[in-house]
Design a protein around this motif. Structure first.
Motif, mmCIF file in Angstrom:
data_model
loop_
_atom_site.group_PDB
_atom_site.id
_atom_site.type_symbol
_atom_site.label_atom_id
_atom_site.label_comp_id
_atom_site.label_asym_id
_atom_site.label_seq_id
_atom_site.Cartn_x
_atom_site.Cartn_y
_atom_site.Cartn_z
ATOM 1 N N ARG A 117 -3.665 14.675 -10.946
ATOM 2 C CA ARG A 117 -4.446 15.848 -10.551
ATOM 3 C C ARG A 117 -4.646 16.803 -11.718
ATOM 4 N NH1 ARG A 117 -2.376 14.047 -5.829
ATOM 5 N NH2 ARG A 117 -3.681 14.318 -3.969
ATOM 6 N N LEU A 118 -3.581 17.018 -12.498
ATOM 7 C CA LEU A 118 -3.679 17.910 -13.653
ATOM 8 C C LEU A 118 -4.677 17.392 -14.686
ATOM 9 C CD1 LEU A 118 0.074 18.868 -14.194
ATOM 10 C CD2 LEU A 118 -1.780 20.445 -13.605
ATOM 11 N N THR A 119 -4.736 16.074 -14.849
ATOM 12 C CA THR A 119 -5.636 15.476 -15.840
ATOM 13 C C THR A 119 -7.010 15.146 -15.252
ATOM 14 O OG1 THR A 119 -4.710 13.285 -15.336
ATOM 15 C CG2 THR A 119 -3.736 14.502 -17.186
ATOM 16 N N ARG A 120 -7.216 15.515 -13.982
ATOM 17 C CA ARG A 120 -8.493 15.297 -13.292
ATOM 18 C C ARG A 120 -8.873 13.814 -13.257
ATOM 19 N NH1 ARG A 120 -11.239 20.081 -12.682
ATOM 20 N NH2 ARG A 120 -13.291 19.078 -12.658
ATOM 21 N N THR A 121 -7.862 12.968 -13.103
ATOM 22 C CA THR A 121 -8.115 11.522 -13.030
ATOM 23 C C THR A 121 -7.590 10.929 -11.717
ATOM 24 O OG1 THR A 121 -6.049 11.090 -14.232
ATOM 25 C CG2 THR A 121 -8.073 11.227 -15.540
ATOM 26 N N HIS A 122 -7.273 11.784 -10.749
ATOM 27 C CA HIS A 122 -6.740 11.288 -9.488
ATOM 28 C C HIS A 122 -7.815 10.481 -8.758
ATOM 29 C CE1 HIS A 122 -4.841 11.270 -5.519
ATOM 30 N NE2 HIS A 122 -3.713 11.538 -6.158
ATOM 31 N N PRO A 123 -7.443 9.375 -8.105
ATOM 32 C CA PRO A 123 -8.461 8.514 -7.471
ATOM 33 C C PRO A 123 -9.246 9.193 -6.361
ATOM 34 C CG PRO A 123 -6.226 7.816 -6.880
ATOM 35 C CD PRO A 123 -6.095 8.798 -8.002
ATOM 36 N N THR A 124 -8.741 10.262 -5.777
ATOM 37 C CA THR A 124 -9.494 10.949 -4.729
ATOM 38 C C THR A 124 -10.707 11.695 -5.282
ATOM 39 O OG1 THR A 124 -7.998 12.853 -4.920
ATOM 40 C CG2 THR A 124 -7.504 11.230 -3.208
ATOM 41 N N SER B 242 0.817 -1.214 0.000
ATOM 42 C CA SER B 242 0.000 0.000 0.000
ATOM 43 C C SER B 242 0.852 1.266 0.000
ATOM 44 C CB SER B 242 -0.926 0.007 1.220
ATOM 45 O OG SER B 242 -0.175 -0.031 2.428
ATOM 46 N N GLY B 243 2.008 1.218 0.645
ATOM 47 C CA GLY B 243 2.877 2.392 0.683
ATOM 48 C C GLY B 243 3.343 2.833 -0.689
ATOM 49 N N TYR B 244 3.457 1.885 -1.606
ATOM 50 C CA TYR B 244 3.840 2.241 -2.975
ATOM 51 C C TYR B 244 2.754 3.079 -3.621
ATOM 52 C CZ TYR B 244 4.550 1.840 -7.979
ATOM 53 O OH TYR B 244 4.687 2.123 -9.317
ATOM 54 N N TRP B 245 1.500 2.643 -3.493
ATOM 55 C CA TRP B 245 0.404 3.363 -4.149
ATOM 56 C C TRP B 245 0.167 4.720 -3.511
ATOM 57 C CZ3 TRP B 245 -0.046 1.288 -8.531
ATOM 58 C CH2 TRP B 245 0.064 -0.091 -8.689
ATOM 59 N N THR B 246 0.174 4.779 -2.180
ATOM 60 C CA THR B 246 -0.085 6.059 -1.531
ATOM 61 C C THR B 246 1.027 7.067 -1.832
ATOM 62 O OG1 THR B 246 0.879 5.192 0.530
ATOM 63 C CG2 THR B 246 -1.515 5.089 0.303
ATOM 64 N N SER B 247 2.257 6.584 -2.012
ATOM 65 C CA SER B 247 3.329 7.514 -2.387
ATOM 66 C C SER B 247 3.167 7.966 -3.836
ATOM 67 C CB SER B 247 4.701 6.870 -2.183
ATOM 68 O OG SER B 247 4.891 5.763 -3.054
ATOM 69 N N GLN B 248 2.712 7.057 -4.705
ATOM 70 C CA GLN B 248 2.487 7.423 -6.106
ATOM 71 C C GLN B 248 1.365 8.452 -6.246
ATOM 72 O OE1 GLN B 248 4.158 6.184 -9.105
ATOM 73 N NE2 GLN B 248 5.583 5.801 -7.445
ATOM 74 N N TRP B 249 0.375 8.392 -5.352
ATOM 75 C CA TRP B 249 -0.769 9.293 -5.437
ATOM 76 C C TRP B 249 -0.562 10.588 -4.645
ATOM 77 C CZ3 TRP B 249 -4.270 4.607 -3.927
ATOM 78 C CH2 TRP B 249 -4.443 3.785 -5.053
ATOM 79 N N SER B 250 0.593 10.735 -3.988
ATOM 80 C CA SER B 250 0.805 11.894 -3.138
ATOM 81 C C SER B 250 0.990 13.171 -3.972
ATOM 82 C CB SER B 250 2.038 11.687 -2.258
ATOM 83 O OG SER B 250 3.225 11.792 -3.023
ATOM 84 N N THR B 251 0.908 14.300 -3.309
ATOM 85 C CA THR B 251 1.043 15.595 -4.002
ATOM 86 C C THR B 251 2.478 15.853 -4.453
ATOM 87 O OG1 THR B 251 1.371 16.673 -1.857
ATOM 88 C CG2 THR B 251 -0.865 16.642 -2.746
ATOM 89 N N THR B 252 3.433 15.109 -3.903
ATOM 90 C CA THR B 252 4.835 15.310 -4.278
ATOM 91 C C THR B 252 5.306 14.338 -5.354
ATOM 92 O OG1 THR B 252 5.534 13.851 -2.478
ATOM 93 C CG2 THR B 252 5.426 16.215 -2.001
ATOM 94 N N SER B 253 4.476 13.368 -5.704
ATOM 95 C CA SER B 253 4.851 12.384 -6.727
ATOM 96 C C SER B 253 4.551 12.926 -8.118
ATOM 97 C CB SER B 253 4.067 11.091 -6.505
ATOM 98 O OG SER B 253 4.074 10.278 -7.660
ATOM 99 N N PRO B 254 5.440 12.711 -9.098
ATOM 100 C CA PRO B 254 5.146 13.135 -10.473
ATOM 101 C C PRO B 254 3.847 12.534 -11.005
ATOM 102 C CG PRO B 254 7.470 12.593 -10.269
ATOM 103 C CD PRO B 254 6.816 12.183 -8.979
ATOM 104 N N ILE B 255 3.613 11.252 -10.697
ATOM 105 C CA ILE B 255 2.374 10.621 -11.163
ATOM 106 C C ILE B 255 1.170 11.241 -10.457
ATOM 107 C CG2 ILE B 255 1.060 8.461 -11.181
ATOM 108 C CD1 ILE B 255 3.635 6.968 -11.678
ATOM 109 N N GLY B 256 1.305 11.474 -9.153
ATOM 110 C CA GLY B 256 0.206 12.095 -8.412
ATOM 111 C C GLY B 256 -0.138 13.465 -8.955
ATOM 112 N N MET B 257 0.888 14.265 -9.258
ATOM 113 C CA MET B 257 0.656 15.596 -9.827
ATOM 114 C C MET B 257 0.007 15.497 -11.198
ATOM 115 S SD MET B 257 3.916 17.903 -8.595
ATOM 116 C CE MET B 257 5.204 16.739 -9.034
ATOM 117 N N TRP B 258 0.459 14.522 -11.995
ATOM 118 C CA TRP B 258 -0.114 14.350 -13.339
ATOM 119 C C TRP B 258 -1.590 13.948 -13.252
ATOM 120 C CZ3 TRP B 258 0.197 15.527 -18.192
ATOM 121 C CH2 TRP B 258 -0.518 14.799 -19.135
#
Length: 295
Positions: free
Chosen positions: A69-76, A51-67
């Motif tokens: 959010r920009l594409t409005r596809t973040h799981p949150t 789970s730590g891998y996914w939560t880090s990928q979805w964080s605001t500091t992760s490149p994937i997480g930022m992407w």
């Protein structure tokens, strides 16, 4: 892939042709969560690595997480009704508040039932099983592992894809094979040396086999797996750049201490009988029933 709206379009089309009570969305494709939610079905997020891998990928500091959010596809944006985390509680400490779902269920690994746990006899071989994906530096790490085994009074089986086996120097005490199902080879070995892949590592523990982890990619959950393996005492972790001598010493350390094998059998026992699979299925059915009752 995580933000590819074509996946959401395909899902919408499928649900228009055939309605579903519940949609199970792979955590690698969170773009599908919105389409699943709009269909009116129950939505389950399946998290199939630490789970730590996914939560880090979805964080605001992760490149994937930022992407995302920009594409409005973040799981949150469209949290699931529940998330199923298929990891072992003793190895993976889940932060439920960081998972984009209303309920979080850690079911244990999805491993086929183990009918023949390993006996761990001194004359049994060691299994070397790295990823079938060719991670950077993997062939060199594999060669150093084979060289380490060459200097030990033991035998080993190395399962390697034919393309990755090209150019390897295979010592006389190592048998090179094509990859084969875990259930066919793990009952007859006393140690797994691998890259820290979640599925391979959990299969070894389900068979009661200790592990030596050499994480090949920091872009996967392999470092988390290696750290957890060492922390709970089911094996050791070595650097993917470890020398032949360091790898040899780590192999000897695990094999010389029965506590590693005993702990591996203890940690793997809860998911040896396929309990994780049954638990995950139960939660999926629960989500379907809850959605049906709500409608």
């Amino acid at each position: 892939m995580a933000s590819d709206r074509g996946i959401a379009t395909d899902l919408t089309g499928e649900l228009e042709r055939s309605a579903a009570d519940v949609v199970v969305v792979d955590c690698m494709t969170p773009v599908a969560l919105g389409a699943a939610r709009r269909s009116g079905a129950g939505v389950v997020l399946l998290m199939h690595a630490f789970s730590g891998y996914w939560t880090s990928q979805w964080s605001t500091t992760s490149p994937i997480g930022m992407w995302l959010r920009l594409t409005r596809t973040h799981p949150t944006r469209c949290p699931a009704d529940c998330a199923i985390v298929t990891t072992a509680p003793k190895l993976d400490r889940v932060r439920a508040d960081l998972v984009p779902a209303r309920g979080v269920h850690q079911t244990g690994p999805i491993v086929p039932p183990v009918h023949r746990p390993a006996q761990l006899r001194d004359h049994d071989p060691v299994l070397v099983s790295f990823s079938t994906i060719s991670y950077p530096g993997q062939q060199d790490a594999l060669q150093r592992t084979l060289d380490a085994i060459a200097g030990l009074p033991m035998t080993a089986v190395a399962t390697v894809e034919p393309l990755l086996a090209s150019g390897l120097r295979v010592p006389p005490n190592v048998e090179l094979r094509r990859p084969e199902p875990h259930a066919d080879v793990l009952p007859g070995v006393r140690l797994l040396i691998g890259h820290g892949g979640h599925g391979t590592t959990m299969a070894a523990l389900a068979h009661g086999v200790p592990v030596l982890v050499m994480p090949m990619s920091r872009h996967a959950d392999q470092p988390l797996v290696g750290t957890a393996v060492a922390r709970v005492g089911v094996g050791l972790e070595v650097s993917p750049r470890a020398s032949v001598d360091d790898i040899r010493q780590a192999i000897q350390a695990v094999l010389s201490k029965p506590a590693y094998a005993a702990r591996a059998a203890e940690v793997g026992k809860p998911f040896r009988d396929g309990a994780g699979t049954r638990s995950a299925a139960d939660h999926i059915l629960e989500a379907a029933c809850d959605r049906a009752a709500g409608s």
